[in-house]
Design a protein around this motif. Structure first.
Motif, PDB file in Angstrom:
ATOM      1  N   ILE A 257      -2.689   5.761   3.350  1.00 22.79           N
ATOM      2  CA  ILE A 257      -2.396   5.080   2.089  1.00 22.79           C
ATOM      3  C   ILE A 257      -0.970   5.360   1.618  1.00 22.79           C
ATOM      4  CG2 ILE A 257      -3.012   4.937  -0.361  1.00 22.79           C
ATOM      5  CD1 ILE A 257      -4.893   3.457   1.528  1.00 22.79           C
ATOM      6  N   MET A 258      -0.464   6.560   1.861  1.00 20.57           N
ATOM      7  CA  MET A 258       0.911   6.868   1.456  1.00 20.57           C
ATOM      8  C   MET A 258       1.915   6.002   2.198  1.00 20.57           C
ATOM      9  SD  MET A 258       1.564   8.912  -0.994  1.00 20.57           S
ATOM     10  CE  MET A 258       3.260   9.330  -0.610  1.00 20.57           C
ATOM     11  N   PHE A 259       1.742   5.885   3.521  1.00 24.32           N
ATOM     12  CA  PHE A 259       2.660   5.040   4.282  1.00 24.32           C
ATOM     13  C   PHE A 259       2.460   3.560   3.945  1.00 24.32           C
ATOM     14  CE2 PHE A 259       3.116   8.768   7.165  1.00 24.32           C
ATOM     15  CZ  PHE A 259       4.511   8.809   7.169  1.00 24.32           C
ATOM     16  N   LEU A 260       1.210   3.157   3.718  1.00 22.81           N
ATOM     17  CA  LEU A 260       0.931   1.780   3.320  1.00 22.81           C
ATOM     18  C   LEU A 260       1.560   1.482   1.967  1.00 22.81           C
ATOM     19  CD1 LEU A 260      -0.569  -0.894   3.860  1.00 22.81           C
ATOM     20  CD2 LEU A 260      -2.571   0.098   2.710  1.00 22.81           C
ATOM     21  N   ASN A 261       1.479   2.436   1.059  1.00 22.95           N
ATOM     22  CA  ASN A 261       2.047   2.286  -0.279  1.00 22.95           C
ATOM     23  C   ASN A 261       3.559   2.074  -0.210  1.00 22.95           C
ATOM     24  OD1 ASN A 261       1.790   2.283  -3.130  1.00 22.95           O
ATOM     25  ND2 ASN A 261       2.538   4.389  -3.212  1.00 22.95           N
ATOM     26  N   GLU A 262       4.226   2.879   0.623  1.00 19.22           N
ATOM     27  CA  GLU A 262       5.677   2.735   0.775  1.00 19.22           C
ATOM     28  C   GLU A 262       6.022   1.399   1.417  1.00 19.22           C
ATOM     29  OE1 GLU A 262       7.855   4.874  -0.503  1.00 19.22           O
ATOM     30  OE2 GLU A 262       6.078   5.927  -1.261  1.00 19.22           O
ATOM     31  N   TRP A 263       5.200   0.960   2.372  1.00 20.90           N
ATOM     32  CA  TRP A 263       5.434  -0.311   3.051  1.00 20.90           C
ATOM     33  C   TRP A 263       5.259  -1.478   2.082  1.00 20.90           C
ATOM     34  CZ3 TRP A 263       2.078  -4.440   4.442  1.00 20.90           C
ATOM     35  CH2 TRP A 263       2.641  -5.358   5.340  1.00 20.90           C
ATOM     36  N   ILE A 264       4.243  -1.416   1.220  1.00 18.50           N
ATOM     37  CA  ILE A 264       3.997  -2.475   0.237  1.00 18.50           C
ATOM     38  C   ILE A 264       5.180  -2.586  -0.723  1.00 18.50           C
ATOM     39  CG2 ILE A 264       2.570  -3.128  -1.755  1.00 18.50           C
ATOM     40  CD1 ILE A 264       0.198  -1.840  -0.269  1.00 18.50           C
ATOM     41  N   ARG A 265       5.671  -1.459  -1.183  1.00 25.36           N
ATOM     42  CA  ARG A 265       6.812  -1.467  -2.105  1.00 25.36           C
ATOM     43  C   ARG A 265       8.052  -2.070  -1.441  1.00 25.36           C
ATOM     44  NH1 ARG A 265       6.426   4.597  -4.762  1.00 25.36           N
ATOM     45  NH2 ARG A 265       4.589   4.223  -6.051  1.00 25.36           N
ATOM     46  N   TYR A 266       8.280  -1.692  -0.192  1.00 24.39           N
ATOM     47  CA  TYR A 266       9.453  -2.194   0.525  1.00 24.39           C
ATOM     48  C   TYR A 266       9.363  -3.711   0.728  1.00 24.39           C
ATOM     49  CZ  TYR A 266      12.683  -3.122   4.359  1.00 24.39           C
ATOM     50  OH  TYR A 266      13.670  -3.660   5.149  1.00 24.39           O
TER      51      TYR A 266
ATOM     52  N   PHE B 102       9.922 -10.366  -1.524  1.00 19.59           N
ATOM     53  CA  PHE B 102       9.306 -11.176  -2.575  1.00 19.59           C
ATOM     54  C   PHE B 102       9.862 -10.867  -3.962  1.00 19.59           C
ATOM     55  CE2 PHE B 102       6.188 -10.765   0.857  1.00 19.59           C
ATOM     56  CZ  PHE B 102       5.909 -12.109   1.120  1.00 19.59           C
ATOM     57  N   HIS B 103      10.751  -9.885  -4.028  1.00 13.03           N
ATOM     58  CA  HIS B 103      11.397  -9.503  -5.290  1.00 13.03           C
ATOM     59  C   HIS B 103      10.368  -9.216  -6.387  1.00 13.03           C
ATOM     60  CE1 HIS B 103      15.096 -10.721  -3.349  1.00 13.03           C
ATOM     61  NE2 HIS B 103      14.571 -11.914  -3.099  1.00 13.03           N
ATOM     62  N   ILE B 104       9.306  -8.520  -5.989  1.00  8.30           N
ATOM     63  CA  ILE B 104       8.241  -8.151  -6.923  1.00  8.30           C
ATOM     64  C   ILE B 104       8.433  -6.687  -7.312  1.00  8.30           C
ATOM     65  CG2 ILE B 104       5.746  -7.897  -7.254  1.00  8.30           C
ATOM     66  CD1 ILE B 104       5.373 -10.011  -5.077  1.00  8.30           C
ATOM     67  N   SER B 105       8.365  -6.406  -8.591  1.00 10.82           N
ATOM     68  CA  SER B 105       8.477  -5.029  -9.060  1.00 10.82           C
ATOM     69  C   SER B 105       7.259  -4.685  -9.912  1.00 10.82           C
ATOM     70  CB  SER B 105       9.762  -4.843  -9.879  1.00 10.82           C
ATOM     71  OG  SER B 105       9.758  -5.710 -10.993  1.00 10.82           O
ATOM     72  N   GLY B 106       7.178  -3.422 -10.327  1.00 14.88           N
ATOM     73  CA  GLY B 106       6.043  -3.006 -11.147  1.00 14.88           C
ATOM     74  C   GLY B 106       4.885  -2.501 -10.305  1.00 14.88           C
TER      75      GLY B 106
ATOM     76  N   VAL C 296       2.493  -3.627  -8.571  1.00 13.45           N
ATOM     77  CA  VAL C 296       1.852  -4.656  -7.752  1.00 13.45           C
ATOM     78  C   VAL C 296       0.887  -4.040  -6.748  1.00 13.45           C
ATOM     79  CG1 VAL C 296       3.704  -4.672  -6.027  1.00 13.45           C
ATOM     80  CG2 VAL C 296       2.281  -6.707  -6.335  1.00 13.45           C
ATOM     81  N   GLU C 297       1.133  -2.792  -6.353  1.00 13.58           N
ATOM     82  CA  GLU C 297       0.276  -2.166  -5.349  1.00 13.58           C
ATOM     83  C   GLU C 297      -1.154  -1.950  -5.838  1.00 13.58           C
ATOM     84  OE1 GLU C 297       2.898   1.150  -7.102  1.00 13.58           O
ATOM     85  OE2 GLU C 297       3.152  -0.888  -6.365  1.00 13.58           O
ATOM     86  N   ILE C 298      -1.364  -1.946  -7.174  1.00 17.73           N
ATOM     87  CA  ILE C 298      -2.709  -1.746  -7.704  1.00 17.73           C
ATOM     88  C   ILE C 298      -3.632  -2.879  -7.265  1.00 17.73           C
ATOM     89  CG2 ILE C 298      -2.370  -2.952  -9.890  1.00 17.73           C
ATOM     90  CD1 ILE C 298      -4.241   0.363  -9.419  1.00 17.73           C
ATOM     91  N   VAL C 299      -3.063  -4.073  -7.091  1.00 18.70           N
ATOM     92  CA  VAL C 299      -3.847  -5.212  -6.601  1.00 18.70           C
ATOM     93  C   VAL C 299      -4.310  -4.935  -5.171  1.00 18.70           C
ATOM     94  CG1 VAL C 299      -3.820  -7.690  -6.110  1.00 18.70           C
ATOM     95  CG2 VAL C 299      -2.539  -6.792  -8.072  1.00 18.70           C
TER      96      VAL C 299
END
Length: 344
Positions: free
Chosen positions: A273-282, A288-292, A294-297
C-alpha cells in the motif's frame, strides 16, 4: 537452532530470516534517498499494522482511530523535545506510558461495543484527538505544525542519517514481530482467537473477555505510539493532517490487503500500500493534475475488491500457492522414486 525454534516455533524462522535478508540487502541496491525514506516509513507503519493485526485479526476488534495513538506518541515526543529540550528517549517512554494509560481508559469504555458501533466510537476518538491538536496550538503548533524536533542518537551514532535510522527502525520491527508471534502462540493468543470466534462461548468458560480485549487494544496502541515517536524524530516536523481519519483508514487497508490473520500479512500489506500510495500520487499529479486526498477513493475501491476476491488477504493466496508448489514437488519425487524402483 533449538533456542531459535523455541522463539520462532519451528518453520516460522524461515519467513523471519527471509525478511531479515531482504532488509539487510535492500540498501545495497537502493541508491535513491526518496526510496530509502519510503522503506523507513514502511518499517514505522508496520509497527502500527502489526498491532492492528493482533487487535482485528486475532481479537476481532476493529479500530478506525489508531491514527490518534500514533499522533499521541508523535506529539508527546515532539513537544517534550522541541518545546522543553527533553531527552528524546525519555520522551518516547513517556509517550508510550501516556498512550497506554489513555488507551486503557478508552478501551474500558468503548470495547463493550461491537461491529460498526465500535468502529464509529474509535473514529470519534480520532476526531477528538484531531480537534485537540488543532486547538492546543500553544503546545502543538496548531495547523502550522510542530517544528524543530531533534533526531535520535544512540551511543554517539547519529540516527539522523537515513541509512542508520533505516536499520534502527527495522531492528525494532523485528523485535516487535518476535514479541507478537510469541503472544499469538501463547495461551493469550489462543484466548484472543477464542474471543474472535465467539465472545459468549469464551465467557462461559470463565474467561474475563473484557480484560483481554482491553489488554490487546492497549498493546496495539503502544505499538502505534512507538511508531509515532519514531516518525516525529525522523521527519523532525509533525502536523495534524498526518493523524486524521484518512490515515486510520489507510492503516486498515494495509492490514486487510496483507491479511488480518497474519503478522507477515501486516508487513506485506504495509509495503504494498505504501508503494501503491506513492504511485497513485505520482500518476495523479503528473498526468491528471489531481491534488488533495484523491487516494482515499482508491482505498475504498481496494477494500471492496479485497472483501470480494481475497477476504483473507495476499498472505493466504501466497500460502496456498506455496502448498501447491510443495505438493507438486512431493508428487514428482514420489513418481521418480517409483520409476527408479521399477527400473531396479
Amino acid at each position: 537452532m533449538a533456542k531459535l525454534d523455541n522463539v520462532l516455533y519451528g518453520h516460522l524462522w524461515r519467513p523471519f530470516a527471509s525478511l531479515m535478508v531482504i532488509v539487510l540487502l535492500l540498501p545495497l541496491f537502493v541508491k535513491s534517498s526518496y526510496i530509502l525514506t519510503v522503506l523507513i516509513l514502511i518499517g514505522i507503519y508496520s509497527l502500527i499494522s502489526i498491532g492492528l493485526s493482533l487487535l482485528l485479526g486475532y481479537a476481532g476488534q476493529i479500530s478506525l482511530g489508531h491514527a490518534a495513538f500514533f499522533g499521541i506518541g508523535a506529539y508527546v515526543s515532539g513537544v517534550l523535545t522541541a518545546k522543553y529540550a527533553g531527552s528524546p528517549w525519555i520522551a518516547m517512554v513517556i509517550g508510550i506510558v501516556f498512550t497506554w494509560l489513555v488507551s486503557y481508559v478508552i478501551g474500558m469504555a468503548i470495547l463493550r461495543l461491537k461491529g460498526h458501533f465500535l468502529a464509529l466510537a474509535t473514529m470519534a476518538i480520532n476526531i477528538i484527538f484531531f480537534i485537540l491538536i488543532l486547538g492546543l496550538d500553544e503546545f502543538t503548533g496548531g495547523a502550522s505544525g510542530l517544528v524543530g524536533i531533534p533526531s535520535l542518537s544512540l551511543f554517539q551514532l547519529n540516527l539522523g542519517n537515513p541509512l542508520y535510522f533505516y536499520f534502527f527502525v527495522w531492528f525494532i520491527v523485528f523485535v516487535i514481530i518476535l514479541f507478537s508471534m510469541n503472544i499469538i502462540r501463547s495461551n493469550i493468543g489462543r484466548l484472543l482467537r477464542s474471543i474472535h470466534d465467539s465472545e459468549i462461548a469464551t465467557e462461559t468458560l470463565g474467561v474475563n473477555v473484557a480484560k483481554y480485549k482491553v489488554i490487546i487494544f492497549s498493546l496495539s496502541a503502544v505499538y502505534a505510539s512507538l511508531a509515532g515517536s519514531l516518525y516525529a524524530h525522523f521527519i523532525s516536523f509533525i502536523a495534524p493532517p498526518s493523524f486524521y481519519i484518512t490515515f486510520s483508514i489507510l492503516l486498515l487497508v494495509m492490514v486487510m490487503v496483507g491479511g488480518v490473520h497474519s503478522i507477515w500479512g501486516a508487513v506485506l500489506g504495509t509495503a504494498i500500500i505504501m508503494f501503491l500510495n506513492e504511485w497513485i500520487r505520482y500518476i495523479g499529479q503528473t498526468y491528471f493534475h489531481i491534488s488533495g486526498q484523491v487516494e482515499i477513493v482508491v482505498y475504498g475501491l481496494i477494500i471492496i475488491l479485497v472483501m470480494m476476491f481475497m477476504p483473507k488477504g495476499l498472505v493466504d493466496i501466497l500460502e496456498r500457492l506455496w502448498k501447491k508448489i510443495k505438493s507438486v514437488q512431493i508428487k514428482g519425487a514420489e513418481k521418480r522414486k517409483m520409476t527408479t524402483e521399477k527400473g531396479a
